[in-house]
Design a protein around this motif. Structure first.
Motif, PDB file in Angstrom:
ATOM      1  N   PRO A  69       0.827  -1.207   0.000  1.00 53.81           N
ATOM      2  CA  PRO A  69       0.000   0.000   0.000  1.00 53.81           C
ATOM      3  C   PRO A  69       0.863   1.260   0.000  1.00 53.81           C
ATOM      4  N   LEU A  70       0.412   2.256  -0.742  1.00 53.38           N
ATOM      5  CA  LEU A  70       1.095   3.549  -0.743  1.00 53.38           C
ATOM      6  C   LEU A  70       1.096   4.142   0.666  1.00 53.38           C
ATOM      7  N   TRP A  71       2.070   4.996   0.921  1.00 52.83           N
ATOM      8  CA  TRP A  71       2.125   5.683   2.213  1.00 52.83           C
ATOM      9  C   TRP A  71       0.755   6.272   2.564  1.00 52.83           C
ATOM     10  N   ALA A  72       0.154   6.995   1.625  1.00 53.08           N
ATOM     11  CA  ALA A  72      -1.119   7.676   1.901  1.00 53.08           C
ATOM     12  C   ALA A  72      -2.232   6.689   2.256  1.00 53.08           C
ATOM     13  N   ASP A  73      -2.115   5.438   1.773  1.00 48.98           N
ATOM     14  CA  ASP A  73      -3.160   4.442   2.027  1.00 48.98           C
ATOM     15  C   ASP A  73      -2.931   3.659   3.321  1.00 48.98           C
ATOM     16  N   GLN A  74      -1.767   3.800   3.936  1.00 50.25           N
ATOM     17  CA  GLN A  74      -1.510   3.022   5.144  1.00 50.25           C
ATOM     18  C   GLN A  74      -1.199   3.867   6.374  1.00 50.25           C
ATOM     19  N   ASP A  76      -2.991   5.886   8.025  1.00 47.32           N
ATOM     20  CA  ASP A  76      -4.057   5.846   9.029  1.00 47.32           C
ATOM     21  C   ASP A  76      -3.899   4.626   9.943  1.00 47.32           C
ATOM     22  N   GLN A 103       4.468  12.400   4.746  1.00 47.63           N
ATOM     23  CA  GLN A 103       3.175  13.087   4.812  1.00 47.63           C
ATOM     24  C   GLN A 103       3.147  14.260   3.834  1.00 47.63           C
ATOM     25  N   SER A 106       2.918  13.353   0.286  1.00 49.32           N
ATOM     26  CA  SER A 106       1.599  12.813  -0.046  1.00 49.32           C
ATOM     27  C   SER A 106       0.501  13.865   0.085  1.00 49.32           C
TER      28      SER A 106
END
Length: 198
Positions: A69-74, A76, A103, A106
């Protein structure tokens, strides 16, 4: 207050701080490890080239992260695991820099977190020739771990913090930082608020 915190460690794909390619997280409650998690990350687009030098250090290849998963998708899931804890990291400036840079790369807000550096704490707790993570961890009784595996490194960091707290006879991270002549660091809005009041 009991010794509660989350230890964190990142590995990166290249020499840019935003290139997080794996994370390890270890949750400590009352001085004991109660949970751990680690996973691969696809760094933000534009920061996702895997350098051979980095692969030689941590063993992660471009093929390993292509379906991660991309940083932005993980992120959280990462923040959910942390759940507002103060973080601990060995050479925390690096790991907090990775979190902040990933962060920003992204287009996400840097979260407000507090953290302590186990490298700084080790320097004021042990008398060693080197304060690299494997050496400091050995002084804390945590030996023979897979250095540069993010989860193993986070466990080693946690062991240093727990052992150092016992050595200094303190029960919370802010006290431990003070006993070692340092202080809690801050990220995000907390860091901005601190800089305006300083």
């Amino acid at each position: 207050m009991p010794l509660n915190f989350t230890a964190i460690d990142f590995e990166t794909a290249n020499n840019h701080a935003a290139s997080a390619c794996s994370v390890g997280l270890v949750k400590v409650r009352d001085g004991k490890v109660v949970d751990r998690a680690g996973w691969l990350i696809r760094p933000p687009f534009g920061f996702d080239d895997m350098l051979e030098w980095n692969t030689r250090i941590h063993g992660i290849t471009a093929d390993d992260i292509i379906d991660a998963p991309l940083w932005a998708d993980q992120v959280d899931a990462l923040l959910e695991f942390v759940d507002g804890d103060t973080l601990a990291a060995h050479n925390a400036g690096f790991d907090m820099g990775v979190l902040s840079a990933a962060q920003q790369a992204s287009a996400l807000e840097v979260p407000s977190l507090s953290y302590v550096c186990s490298l700084r704490i080790a320097r004021k707790t042990y008398h060693l020739d080197s304060y690299r993570l494997p050496v400091a961890a050995m002084a804390a009784g945590f030996e023979d771990f897979a250095h540069h595996d993010a989860l193993a490194d986070a466990e080693a960091c946690a062991a240093i913090i727990v052992h150092a707290a016992k050595r200094h006879d303190v029960t919370e991270l802010a006290e431990l930082a003070r006993a070692c002549g340092t202080s809690l660091g801050r990220t995000g809005a907390l860091a901005k608020a601190e800089s305006t009041t300083a």
